[in-house]
Design an enzyme around this catalytic site. Structure first.
Site, mmCIF file in Angstrom:
data_model
loop_
_atom_site.group_PDB
_atom_site.id
_atom_site.type_symbol
_atom_site.label_atom_id
_atom_site.label_comp_id
_atom_site.label_asym_id
_atom_site.label_seq_id
_atom_site.Cartn_x
_atom_site.Cartn_y
_atom_site.Cartn_z
ATOM 1 N N ASP A 20 -51.093 -70.594 30.756
ATOM 2 C CA ASP A 20 -51.532 -71.079 32.066
ATOM 3 C C ASP A 20 -52.208 -72.442 31.984
ATOM 4 O O ASP A 20 -53.319 -72.636 32.497
ATOM 5 C CB ASP A 20 -52.491 -70.075 32.723
ATOM 6 N N GLU A 188 -47.160 -67.493 42.657
ATOM 7 C CA GLU A 188 -48.520 -67.589 42.125
ATOM 8 C C GLU A 188 -48.695 -68.939 41.446
ATOM 9 O O GLU A 188 -47.801 -69.783 41.458
ATOM 10 C CB GLU A 188 -48.786 -66.450 41.124
#
Length: 519
Positions: A20, A188
């Site tokens: 991420d 997301e």
């Protein structure tokens, strides 16, 4: 190395469990953060001048008051940060899954100290992001169940204005986008950019496994409506098959260099030994160009490559990886982490200078608590890890040695303990919570060398002294250290542990060194 070789770099730029990634530029300096889940300290912060060579400069969550990971599963905790800079202040928006949810921290310097978390009310979901508009307004966005969702993963990207003086959300909530694909699953990881008069909303879709992808939409108005790119997904590897050496590409962030180049950082994994990803999700760097008002990722190939031509930036000094730690400092190197928040002091670098001393405590590795464990990421498919330990177990409950861990139910304990009147060294493999002893031999010395060598999914274990090593167990299947077996979102750690396994103890284990290197 030839002059031509110097013009190229290799992916991943952050090997091992660094998922991420989020990036920002401040003048000629670049800063990057990644998720850390239940490892403490949390949110590793990196600096680079050239986007290729990255040096860790700290952790944004390095105090127990900032980071509560107590009794969380190892794939809960700190998810998907976003780092941004505005008017002399660095911001990180993030989520503590399983605790209080979404928060923001700030710092004047990226190496810290970072503030205590500002917890946000009425900010549901995960993957928060920040956008500083050129009119002075600040926006917070995240992902959560769509109000009229009809299936699991039917989420939407939502946004509200942020009052940075009060660190509170204000004004109406806007649903920005449900994703590019029909029946999109888990839109997301949103990031918002303003480029040439358009607001671009880049997200991840398909979940962070095999079907992961990056998609993008744009609008003239920040609140929408957002028009999806006809070329969506702009990056994915789900069409390449499970034998392709880079998998589950997604969750990306964009940065423009001071020279006008565009680059993307994204997570991806390197499966090996089949579709098994012991290293977790890693950080890759990918070139981007713009055509017809939309980004084209990895031009000419459309997929993430292991090698690219370097950014047109002055080369930064390569970062020397810590290969062998002799524990001569009074502080642990940034590479070291604990599992969950340490609520008591279980290690010392000063009680015996030149050694890392671990206290044996009742906490077991199999429990969702904070054990006496100091570990680092496995960063190579083939690697060697070595520890020199001095330890005398006082009963059969006491054990210390090297731990390879995916989570509390899937790990390998290369440990010294005692069995009756004899001290032994053994390998305990914990598979789905069931423990099996694979190899056990008697030892007579207090000071022992312990070596783990991995060749792909074959992990071999050796022990000995200053003069000789003996085999304990060879070619042990390492696939239990993959998320594809163990579940979750993290990568394998390797390090040192000590435990009295449910019983009180005043004993300690001393580690003279820990060496890790790729082979």
């Amino acid at each position: 190395m030839t002059k031509k070789d110097c013009n190229y770099f290799s992916n991943p730029i952050l090997p091992g469990f660094y998922p991420d990634p989020s990036i920002c530029r401040v003048n000629d300096d670049y800063y990057l953060v990644t998720s850390s889940f239940t490892y403490f300290p949390g949110l590793p912060v990196f600096h680079s001048k050239d986007l290729v060579n990255w040096k860790q400069i700290g952790h944004a969550l390095d105090r127990t008051t900032q980071l509560d990971l107590d009794e969380l599963e190892q794939s809960q905790g700190i998810y998907a940060p976003t780092i941004r800079y505005n008017k002399g202040l660095f911001y990180i928006a993030c989520t503590n899954v399983g605790k209080k949810g979404n928060f923001i921290i700030t710092a004047e310097k990226p190496e810290g100290p970072w503030s205590e978390p500002y917890w946000l009310e009425d900010a549901p979901g995960i993957d928060p992001s920040l956008f500083f508009d050129d009119d002075g307004k600040v926006y917070f966005m995240g992902t959560y169940d769509a109000p009229d969702g009809t299936y699991y993963g039917d989420n939407e990207i939502w946004m509200r204005e942020l009052d940075t003086a009060k660190m509170q959300l204000t004004g109406p909530r806007y649903g920005l986008w449900r994703g590019a694909m029909k029946n999109a699953v888990w839109p997301e990881g949103p990031h918002l950019y303003k480029i040439n008069g358009y607001y671009y909303l880049m997200i991840a879709e398909g979940g962070t496994d095999y079907h992961h992808s990056v998609t993008i939409a744009r609008s003239k108005n920040i609140t929408g409506p957002y028009e999806g790119c006809r070329g969506n997904p702009i990056l994915t590897h789900r069409h390449l098959g499970r034998k392709y050496p880079i998998a589950n590409v997604g969750h990306a962030d964009l940065v423009e260099t001071q020279n006008g180049e565009w680059w993307m950082v994204a997570l991806a994994s390197r499966p090996y030994g089949g579709y098994y990803r012991n290293l977790g999700r890693e950080t890759f760097l990918i070139p981007v160009i713009w055509e017809d008002g939309w980004p084209v990722v990895s031009p000419l190939s459309g997929k993430v490559e292991f090698t690219y031509e370097r950014p047109k930036l002055p080369p930064d000094n390569p970062v020397e990886a810590t290969v062998c730690d002799h524990f001569d400092s009074q502080k642990l190197d940034f590479i070291w982490n604990f599992v969950r928040t340490p609520r008591e002091n279980f290690y010392s670098l000063t009680e015996r200078p030149g050694y890392l001393r671990l206290k044996l405590r009742p906490v077991k590795i199999t429990e969702e608590k904070n054990p006496s464990f100091v570990g680092r990421r496995q960063q190579h498919i083939n690697f060697m890890a070595k520890a020199i330990m001095e330890f005398s177990p006082e009963n059969e409950n006491e054990a210390a040695g090297i731990l390879l861990i995916q989570n509390n139910n899937y790990h390998m304990r290369f440990e010294c303990t005692c069995f009756g009147e004899k001290n032994v060294i053994r390998l305990v493999v914990c598979n789905d919570g069931k423990e099996n002893v694979i190899g056990q031999k008697e030892i007579t010395k207090k000071r022992i060398h312990m070596v783990v060598k991995a060749c792909g999914q074959d992990y071999s274990f050796y022990f000995g002294d200053d003069n000789q090593l003996w085999e304990l167990a060879v070619n042990v299947d390492g696939r239990i250290l993959s998320t594809d077996v163990a579940g979750g979102f993290i990568g394998t750690y390797v390090g040192m542990f000590a435990s009295s396994n449910g019983h009180d103890s005043k004993n300690t284990a001393d580690f003279d060194l820990f060496e890790y290197s790729g082979l």
